[in-house]
Motif scaffolding. Structure first.
Motif, PDB file in Angstrom:
ATOM      1  N   ARG A 305       0.835  -1.214   0.000  1.00  0.00           N
ATOM      2  CA  ARG A 305       0.000   0.000   0.000  1.00  0.00           C
ATOM      3  C   ARG A 305       0.864   1.257   0.000  1.00  0.00           C
ATOM      4  O   ARG A 305       0.555   2.236  -0.686  1.00  0.00           O
ATOM      5  N   LEU A 332      -5.170  -3.655  -4.373  1.00  0.00           N
ATOM      6  CA  LEU A 332      -4.280  -2.721  -5.061  1.00  0.00           C
ATOM      7  C   LEU A 332      -4.810  -2.316  -6.429  1.00  0.00           C
ATOM      8  O   LEU A 332      -4.570  -1.198  -6.890  1.00  0.00           O
ATOM      9  N   LYS A 335      -6.628   0.949  -6.596  1.00  0.00           N
ATOM     10  CA  LYS A 335      -5.954   2.162  -6.151  1.00  0.00           C
ATOM     11  C   LYS A 335      -5.235   2.903  -7.267  1.00  0.00           C
ATOM     12  O   LYS A 335      -4.634   3.947  -7.031  1.00  0.00           O
TER      13      LYS A 335
END
Length: 648
Positions: A305, A332, A335
């Motif tokens: 992250r 992920l 994002k």
């Protein structure tokens, strides 16, 4: 009768409610215009034909404008301050157009619409339209809530955030009275949004006097220690406490601006989180190809992250658990559009690791893959040593033979004076990193090998906190190894950030460290008594501890004794000598000389041979000889050197 009408209206659909509101506004506009004439002429006035036409035309102008300004879209029950501004604009435009109509039809003047009537009509209609909506909201809420008694709510803080929270709470519950408490003497006795402000020292008396059961802490710019004291004080008085998220979390999108979350165990540790140094965070990540082993674990996933927010050019994830790899990939992928390469495999597969380094041009390696559950590794010593020690050797060898710039090993305080196979296996992993660091310096290679050592991470797998949460949900008891046991704790996000920064400090070209070293220590603050942690977690669940002083409590605690390999206390370094500081206040360099006397080639050969043969006696002899592995029955399980300090 009015109450019966309200009950009937609440049972109708939204269209009927809008028609009732339109009818009420029509009456208000007509009545407001007529009342303006009465005030202007100082008499109960009967309009002539032209004036009657003008009065009746007013709602024909007003209602469409009210629709245009959204005055019929919002629910009366939740109408707020924005309704005042909408009404101000809508009624103002209505008065303007109505006056223009009077001028165009030559109905302007004493026999038509006097100029003062226009102003008075605007004022009367505006007041009545706003009053209608707020009175209706009050009436609907009070009628629907019946005879619910007034409730008091404490907000610890008196800033803008506290005012907004109070306004939101009271807009949805008119029977809620908010009390503010603050440490600022200049605000004592003042009103914030109509709510009184009291000194914080009066909080215990306020809680008793008003029977306060809930509180929100809005001390966003106060230290964690102060916030912890406030939470503890309120909980001792039986108050359920929530907390406003830090501003940084709101900016990062972890919480909505208006979201108040429950108090978490991290809020009660009393340690101040270090603000990450952006330059140090980016040295080994920004524009780099980053490989993270154990990418689905607690530390590995947080490293992912952090890396994805630092503009890495490519992120390679190595994980031997299919479920864990799928979960972190799914997270992920939401994002951003960074190239992410998921690899399902083991760090022990050296050809695979070497191929990954060469194929993707890996620059930075964060080696977080490890078996870390002490009792499980005690029962499976060979798997622990193979994964933790030989796995580190596999990754380090591939990194040394490739174009990798930096390899960072995620280590543990259990590697210091190890009393478990897990701790001993991680100590060997540290020695392996020191060996490759020495080789790199000897061969004058531009490669960095370092280890970062720290304690427990809140919520990680194998940690006591998830176990306590599960036991609390089951009604207890909470199992404690020893009433005197202590551990270091830090949040997973802080740990990951410091690991990344330590890797940057370790680079020989960073000029961040005042002395060279291969093992970096994180400042963990003071050790936490596990029993105190258990009590706080019970209180966070709004439950009480069942013990001799409170036999009617909700959750009991049971002492089960130290499990095989566990220590009473953990330590973070071998030497009594203070660690060397770095440019970062939370990162230091261990004053531990490398094990130059070790024959590493022989150590690696022995490890491979013993692991392959599953020779338990030889494995324990090797771990004892190389790492000083000692069992609790061999003596003091916490630290063979009683003079060794327990803080960084």
């Amino acid at each position: 009768m009015l109450q019966n009408f309200v009950v009937w209206l609440l049972a109708r659909d939204r269209r009927v409610k809008q028609l009732v509101l339109v009818a009420a506004d029509t009456f208000i506009v007509v009545f407001g215009a007529w009342l303006a004439y009465c005030i202007r002429l100082d008499a109960i006035y009967v309009p002539n034909q032209s004036q009657l036409v003008m009065i009746l035309s007013a709602p024909l102008i007003a209602i469409p404008i009210f629709f245009g300004f959204g005055m019929y879209r919002s629910l009366i029950r939740y109408v707020g301050q924005e309704a005042i501004w909408s009404a101000f604009k809508a009624v103002g435009l209505t008065a303007l157009l109505w006056g223009l109509l009077a001028f165009m039809t030559r109905a302007y003047g004493i026999q038509g619409v006097p100029r003062s009537v226009l102003v008075l009509t605007w004022l009367f209609v505006l007041v009545m339209v706003i009053s209608l909506r707020f009175w209706a909201r009050w009436f609907l809420v009070t009628q629907s809530s019946g005879s619910v008694p007034r409730r008091y709510f404490l907000i610890y803080g008196a800033g803008e955030a506290a005012r907004q929270i109070a306004s939101t709470l009271q807009s949805q519950n008119p029977r809620l009275s908010v009390i503010h408490a603050t440490d600022d003497p200049s605000l004592y006795g003042r009103l914030i949004g109509g709510n009184a402000v009291f000194p914080s020292k009066d909080v215990p008396d306020l809680v008793r006097r008003y029977e306060i059961k809930d509180a929100i802490i809005t001390l966003r710019y106060t230290s964690n220690a102060k916030r912890m004291d406030v939470v503890e004080s309120l909980r001792k008085q039986g108050v359920r406490v929530r907390i406003l998220p830090p501003f940084a979390d709101i900016v990062d999108g972890k919480h909505m601006v208006n979201m108040v979350r429950e108090v978490e165990i991290g809020d009660l540790l009393g340690r101040e989180m270090a603000t990450p140094d952006k330059k140090l965070m980016e040295i080994n990540t920004s524009g780099k190809v980053v490989l993270i082993t154990g990418a689905g674990g607690s530390i590995g996933s947080e490293l992912c992250r952090q890396a994805i927010s630092l503009r890495t050019s490519k992120l390679v994830l190595l994980e031997n658990s299919e479920v864990a790899l799928y979960q972190i990939m799914r997270e992920l992928s939401q994002k951003g559009d960074l190239e992410i390469v998921p690899i399902l495999g083991s760090v022990m597969d050296q050809p695979l690791v070497k191929r990954l380094f060469d194929e993707h041009g890996v620059n930075t390696v964060f080696h977080a893959a490890a078996y870390k559950h002490v009792p499980l590794v005690e029962d499976n010593p060979f798997q622990g040593v193979i994964n933790n020690s030989l796995g580190t050797l596999s990754v380090a060898t591939a990194a040394f033979e490739s174009n990798v710039e930096v390899m960072v090993l995620v280590s543990t305080d259990k590697a210091v004076w190890p009393s478990s196979v897990m701790g001993a296996s991680k100590r060997i992993a540290e020695l392996i990193i020191q060996d490759f660091a020495a080789k790199s310096k000897r061969d004058k290679l531009s490669k960095t090998f370092c280890a970062v050592r720290f304690g427990n991470v809140i919520g990680s797998s194998g940690s006591v906190i998830p176990l306590f949460r599960e036991q609390i949900r089951s009604g207890g008891p909470l199992t404690l190894t020893d009433t005197g046991a202590t551990r270091y704790f830090m949040t997973v996000s802080e740990a990951a950030q410091l690991v990344i920064q330590a890797g940057s400090i370790a680079r020989p070209d960073s000029k961040q460290s005042e002395s060279e070293g291969d093992i970096y220590l994180l400042d963990m603050g003071d050790p936490v008594l596990i029993r105190d942690l258990a009590v706080k977690m019970i209180q966070l669940s709004n439950l009480t501890v069942c013990d001799e002083t409170n036999p009617q409590g909700d959750i009991a605690m049971q002492i089960i004794g130290l499990r095989p390999g566990e220590k009473l206390h953990e330590v973070l370094r071998y030497s009594v000598k203070e660690p060397n500081p770095t440019a970062h206040p939370k990162i230091s360099v261990a004053s531990e000389p490398p094990a130059e006397a070790l024959d590493f080639d022989q150590l690696y050969a022995d490890l491979r041979q013993i692991a392959a043969a599953h020779d338990h006696d030889r494995l324990m002899e090797l771990l004892s000889r190389v790492t000083g592995l000692s069992r609790p029955e061999d003596g003091d399980e916490s630290n063979p050197d009683s003079s060794c300090p327990r803080t960084v």
